[in-house]
Design a protein around this motif. Sequence first.
Motif, PDB file in Angstrom:
ATOM      1  N   THR A 270       3.556   2.516  -6.382  1.00  0.00           N
ATOM      2  CA  THR A 270       3.554   3.721  -7.215  1.00  0.00           C
ATOM      3  C   THR A 270       4.028   3.402  -8.625  1.00  0.00           C
ATOM      4  O   THR A 270       3.434   3.846  -9.613  1.00  0.00           O
ATOM      5  CB  THR A 270       4.448   4.808  -6.579  1.00  0.00           C
ATOM      6  N   GLN A 271       5.078   2.591  -8.741  1.00  0.00           N
ATOM      7  CA  GLN A 271       5.594   2.220 -10.065  1.00  0.00           C
ATOM      8  C   GLN A 271       4.599   1.339 -10.805  1.00  0.00           C
ATOM      9  O   GLN A 271       4.384   1.501 -12.010  1.00  0.00           O
ATOM     10  CB  GLN A 271       6.946   1.509  -9.948  1.00  0.00           C
ATOM     11  N   ALA A 272       3.977   0.402 -10.102  1.00  0.00           N
ATOM     12  CA  ALA A 272       2.982  -0.463 -10.733  1.00  0.00           C
ATOM     13  C   ALA A 272       1.819   0.358 -11.268  1.00  0.00           C
ATOM     14  O   ALA A 272       1.329   0.113 -12.378  1.00  0.00           O
ATOM     15  CB  ALA A 272       2.483  -1.510  -9.734  1.00  0.00           C
ATOM     16  N   HIS A 273       1.369   1.358 -10.513  1.00  0.00           N
ATOM     17  CA  HIS A 273       0.272   2.209 -10.975  1.00  0.00           C
ATOM     18  C   HIS A 273       0.680   2.998 -12.218  1.00  0.00           C
ATOM     19  O   HIS A 273      -0.094   3.113 -13.172  1.00  0.00           O
ATOM     20  CB  HIS A 273      -0.194   3.154  -9.866  1.00  0.00           C
TER      21      HIS A 273
ATOM     22  N   PRO B 222       0.812  -1.222   0.000  1.00  0.00           N
ATOM     23  CA  PRO B 222       0.000   0.000   0.000  1.00  0.00           C
ATOM     24  C   PRO B 222       0.846   1.274   0.000  1.00  0.00           C
ATOM     25  O   PRO B 222       1.561   1.550   0.948  1.00  0.00           O
ATOM     26  CB  PRO B 222      -0.821  -0.120   1.282  1.00  0.00           C
ATOM     27  N   GLY B 223       0.775   2.015  -1.089  1.00  0.00           N
ATOM     28  CA  GLY B 223       1.382   3.346  -1.148  1.00  0.00           C
ATOM     29  C   GLY B 223       2.897   3.393  -1.137  1.00  0.00           C
ATOM     30  O   GLY B 223       3.458   4.468  -0.977  1.00  0.00           O
ATOM     31  N   ASP B 224       3.580   2.275  -1.324  1.00  0.00           N
ATOM     32  CA  ASP B 224       5.037   2.318  -1.318  1.00  0.00           C
ATOM     33  C   ASP B 224       5.571   2.445  -2.754  1.00  0.00           C
ATOM     34  O   ASP B 224       4.802   2.547  -3.704  1.00  0.00           O
ATOM     35  CB  ASP B 224       5.627   1.109  -0.586  1.00  0.00           C
ATOM     36  N   ALA B 225       6.883   2.435  -2.901  1.00  0.00           N
ATOM     37  CA  ALA B 225       7.504   2.632  -4.217  1.00  0.00           C
ATOM     38  C   ALA B 225       7.072   1.574  -5.238  1.00  0.00           C
ATOM     39  O   ALA B 225       6.754   1.933  -6.384  1.00  0.00           O
ATOM     40  CB  ALA B 225       9.024   2.675  -4.078  1.00  0.00           C
ATOM     41  N   PRO B 226       7.026   0.280  -4.889  1.00  0.00           N
ATOM     42  CA  PRO B 226       6.555  -0.695  -5.886  1.00  0.00           C
ATOM     43  C   PRO B 226       5.113  -0.432  -6.329  1.00  0.00           C
ATOM     44  O   PRO B 226       4.777  -0.588  -7.498  1.00  0.00           O
ATOM     45  CB  PRO B 226       6.677  -2.041  -5.172  1.00  0.00           C
TER      46      PRO B 226
END
Length: 180
Positions: free
Chosen positions: A16-19, A10-14
Amino acid sequence: GIISNGTLNPGDAPATQAHADFATAYTGFAILTSPPINNLSGTDLGGKTLTRGVYRYDTSANSAGALTFDAQNDPTARFVIQIGTTLITSSNSSVVLINGADAGNVYFQVGTSATLGAGSSFIGNILAYASITTVSGTSVTGRLLAVTGAVTLDTNNVTSPGLSATPTPTPTPTPTPTPT
């Protein structure tokens, strides 16, 4: 819910990149060209058998029966359904794959939101701009992804279609000659 064989980010770097990657994919599917003969606007998806290609609905799409994807024995066949606004499936509707069709190669690019009716058996990946709602008892083999809104599940079973890449054959080794 319960996550099996996965991780919640939830809301971490992975996440954000996936989104960001998903938003790029959504746009890529939206700009694919559909030939005029593949414009299915005003018709029900239920009862249709579609072969590989890009199909289009100018506005909404409904499915009140079984939608069949026929790969015609080509395991790399890709099916894209572009829907201008909403996708709605009736209760107990289904998606069926035949002749080598792969769930990982079936995409529904939806302009706003999708709703899968109670007891539906859905196969494919929904890429919705706004949101996706699955009603009680729906079974999905695929991915449910929304760009700006939520994916809402209600006692559903969602299974990843796995990788859809065709495996590369392993070369047969050449025998080494033995001296005589």
